[in-house]
Design a protein around this motif. Sequence first.
Motif, PDB file in Angstrom:
ATOM      1  N   THR A  78     -18.268 -26.653 -14.847  1.00  0.00           N
ATOM      2  CA  THR A  78     -17.551 -26.998 -16.053  1.00  0.00           C
ATOM      3  C   THR A  78     -17.348 -25.946 -16.956  1.00  0.00           C
ATOM      4  O   THR A  78     -16.639 -26.112 -17.933  1.00  0.00           O
ATOM      5  N   GLU A  79     -18.161 -25.021 -16.750  1.00  0.00           N
ATOM      6  CA  GLU A  79     -18.180 -23.820 -17.771  1.00  0.00           C
ATOM      7  C   GLU A  79     -16.953 -22.988 -17.499  1.00  0.00           C
ATOM      8  O   GLU A  79     -16.784 -22.888 -16.307  1.00  0.00           O
ATOM      9  N   LEU A  80     -16.131 -22.842 -18.447  1.00  0.00           N
ATOM     10  CA  LEU A  80     -15.080 -21.882 -18.282  1.00  0.00           C
ATOM     11  C   LEU A  80     -15.066 -20.580 -17.841  1.00  0.00           C
ATOM     12  O   LEU A  80     -15.936 -20.052 -17.913  1.00  0.00           O
ATOM     13  N   PRO A  81     -14.180 -20.127 -17.015  1.00  0.00           N
ATOM     14  CA  PRO A  81     -14.363 -18.678 -16.868  1.00  0.00           C
ATOM     15  C   PRO A  81     -14.505 -17.550 -17.977  1.00  0.00           C
ATOM     16  O   PRO A  81     -13.883 -17.856 -19.045  1.00  0.00           O
ATOM     17  N   PRO A  82     -15.152 -16.629 -17.993  1.00  0.00           N
ATOM     18  CA  PRO A  82     -15.291 -15.603 -19.166  1.00  0.00           C
ATOM     19  C   PRO A  82     -13.873 -15.059 -19.356  1.00  0.00           C
ATOM     20  O   PRO A  82     -13.147 -14.904 -18.586  1.00  0.00           O
ATOM     21  N   PRO A  83     -13.493 -14.853 -20.799  1.00  0.00           N
ATOM     22  CA  PRO A  83     -12.475 -14.462 -21.358  1.00  0.00           C
ATOM     23  C   PRO A  83     -12.080 -13.148 -20.728  1.00  0.00           C
ATOM     24  O   PRO A  83     -13.010 -12.271 -20.424  1.00  0.00           O
ATOM     25  N   GLY A  84     -10.715 -12.820 -20.583  1.00  0.00           N
ATOM     26  CA  GLY A  84     -10.282 -11.531 -20.088  1.00  0.00           C
ATOM     27  C   GLY A  84      -9.141 -11.581 -19.109  1.00  0.00           C
ATOM     28  O   GLY A  84      -9.145 -12.716 -18.615  1.00  0.00           O
ATOM     29  N   PRO A  85      -9.075 -10.444 -18.465  1.00  0.00           N
ATOM     30  CA  PRO A  85      -7.960 -10.705 -17.218  1.00  0.00           C
ATOM     31  C   PRO A  85      -8.720 -10.782 -15.963  1.00  0.00           C
ATOM     32  O   PRO A  85      -9.925 -10.423 -15.627  1.00  0.00           O
ATOM     33  N   TRP A  86      -7.775 -11.870 -15.117  1.00  0.00           N
ATOM     34  CA  TRP A  86      -8.411 -12.084 -13.772  1.00  0.00           C
ATOM     35  C   TRP A  86      -7.198 -11.815 -12.896  1.00  0.00           C
ATOM     36  O   TRP A  86      -6.127 -12.054 -13.212  1.00  0.00           O
ATOM     37  N   ASP A 129     -19.252 -13.145  -6.114  1.00  0.00           N
ATOM     38  CA  ASP A 129     -18.898 -12.900  -4.829  1.00  0.00           C
ATOM     39  C   ASP A 129     -19.725 -11.970  -3.982  1.00  0.00           C
ATOM     40  O   ASP A 129     -20.572 -11.363  -4.458  1.00  0.00           O
ATOM     41  N   PRO A 130     -19.588 -11.556  -2.361  1.00  0.00           N
ATOM     42  CA  PRO A 130     -20.469 -10.900  -1.726  1.00  0.00           C
ATOM     43  C   PRO A 130     -20.248  -9.393  -1.874  1.00  0.00           C
ATOM     44  O   PRO A 130     -21.124  -8.643  -1.513  1.00  0.00           O
ATOM     45  N   TRP A 131     -19.268  -9.129  -2.742  1.00  0.00           N
ATOM     46  CA  TRP A 131     -18.781  -7.753  -2.898  1.00  0.00           C
ATOM     47  C   TRP A 131     -19.170  -7.485  -4.327  1.00  0.00           C
ATOM     48  O   TRP A 131     -18.801  -6.104  -4.820  1.00  0.00           O
ATOM     49  N   GLY A 132     -20.064  -7.926  -5.069  1.00  0.00           N
ATOM     50  CA  GLY A 132     -20.488  -7.535  -6.398  1.00  0.00           C
ATOM     51  C   GLY A 132     -19.601  -7.989  -7.631  1.00  0.00           C
ATOM     52  O   GLY A 132     -19.645  -7.612  -8.815  1.00  0.00           O
ATOM     53  N   GLY A 133     -18.409  -8.877  -7.270  1.00  0.00           N
ATOM     54  CA  GLY A 133     -17.630  -9.392  -8.366  1.00  0.00           C
ATOM     55  C   GLY A 133     -17.808 -10.556  -8.620  1.00  0.00           C
ATOM     56  O   GLY A 133     -18.824 -11.430  -8.281  1.00  0.00           O
ATOM     57  N   VAL A 134     -17.148 -11.317  -9.574  1.00  0.00           N
ATOM     58  CA  VAL A 134     -17.096 -12.655 -10.021  1.00  0.00           C
ATOM     59  C   VAL A 134     -15.769 -13.148  -9.986  1.00  0.00           C
ATOM     60  O   VAL A 134     -14.770 -12.793 -10.190  1.00  0.00           O
ATOM     61  N   ARG A 135     -15.796 -14.467  -9.338  1.00  0.00           N
ATOM     62  CA  ARG A 135     -14.422 -15.245  -8.701  1.00  0.00           C
ATOM     63  C   ARG A 135     -14.387 -16.426  -9.506  1.00  0.00           C
ATOM     64  O   ARG A 135     -15.449 -17.227  -9.573  1.00  0.00           O
ATOM     65  N   ALA A 136     -13.116 -16.890  -9.597  1.00  0.00           N
ATOM     66  CA  ALA A 136     -12.689 -18.328 -10.068  1.00  0.00           C
ATOM     67  C   ALA A 136     -11.809 -18.876  -9.362  1.00  0.00           C
ATOM     68  O   ALA A 136     -10.991 -18.361  -8.866  1.00  0.00           O
ATOM     69  N   ALA A 137     -12.136 -20.109  -9.004  1.00  0.00           N
ATOM     70  CA  ALA A 137     -11.061 -20.862  -8.121  1.00  0.00           C
ATOM     71  C   ALA A 137     -10.537 -22.133  -8.653  1.00  0.00           C
ATOM     72  O   ALA A 137     -10.982 -22.604  -9.441  1.00  0.00           O
TER      73      ALA A 137
END
Length: 273
Positions: free
Chosen positions: A89-97, A217-225
Amino acid sequence: MGLTARVRTRDGWAVPHAVVTVTDMTGTQVLRAEADAEGAVRDATPLKPGAYTVIVTAVGYAPAAASALVTASRRAEVGTVTLARQGGTELPPPGPWTIDPAHSSVAAVAQHLGISSVHGRFTKFSGQVEIAPDDVTGSRVAAVIRAASIDTGNGMRDTHLRSADFLDVARFPEITYRSTGLTAAGADRWTVHGELGLHGVVRPVDLDLAYLGTGPDPWGGVRAAFRATAELRREDFALHYNQVVQAGIAAIGTTLRVELDIQAVQGASLPAA
C-alpha cells in the motif's frame, strides 16, 4: 476434509506454499497446513465444531486473517484469502517511471455473435508515468500504442482489423492516451481521467486503476505494477463497421473492454538490454 482454502494475490494469482495456521478461541494452534503450487490448501484433519481464526502468511506478503465457523461437518471452508504484497500500500517513489512492454500487456475484448468473446492485444507500445512528489493525485501518465500491432491470433481477422473498416492504421498509426487527472477510489485504487485518441477521434476515457505494489527486480532496478480496466463504445470513436448475421444479432458487440497489466521501471528510460 478438515480445511480447504485458496490463497491469491489481489490480482488473482496463486500464492504458492503459503502457510495457513488455524487457532481456536483460546489461541491454541490446532492445525497448520501449506498451500500447494497452485495456492490451494487441503488438509484432512477433522476440526471440532466451533469458531476458529485462520492466519495466512507467505514470504513477501503481509499476513492476513479470516474467521471460520466449523459445524457438525467438522470442516472449515475458508474460501479465497487474498494477500497483499509486503508494503504494497506504500505508493511508488515520486519521479519518472517507464512502462516495460516486455512485462506489460495491453488487451481488448469484444463480444462476438452475442455468445462469446474475441480477445486481442497490442504488442508494440510505450509509455511514461510521473508520480507526483507531494500529492499523488497530481501524477500523470502518457502512452502510445502502435495500432498495426493488433494481434488476435488470427491473421485474416487481424488484417481486417488494420483496414479502413476498423483501425485504419494507414491513416491513424497511433493510439494515444494522456491523463488529465486522478481521483482516489480507495487505499490502492484510483480513477484515472484522461483522453484517448483512437481512429482519429479524441474522447475522455476513465481508467479504473489498481496499484499492485512496488519491489526490486532481478536486474537491479525497482518496478511498480498496476492493473487498469475501461469500457469503450465503438461508435464514440467512429468504429461503425458491423455485420448482422441473423435475427438482428450483430457479429461484433457495441462495446470494447480494455484490460491493462502494467509494469513500470523506475527512471526516465528502460535499462539497457
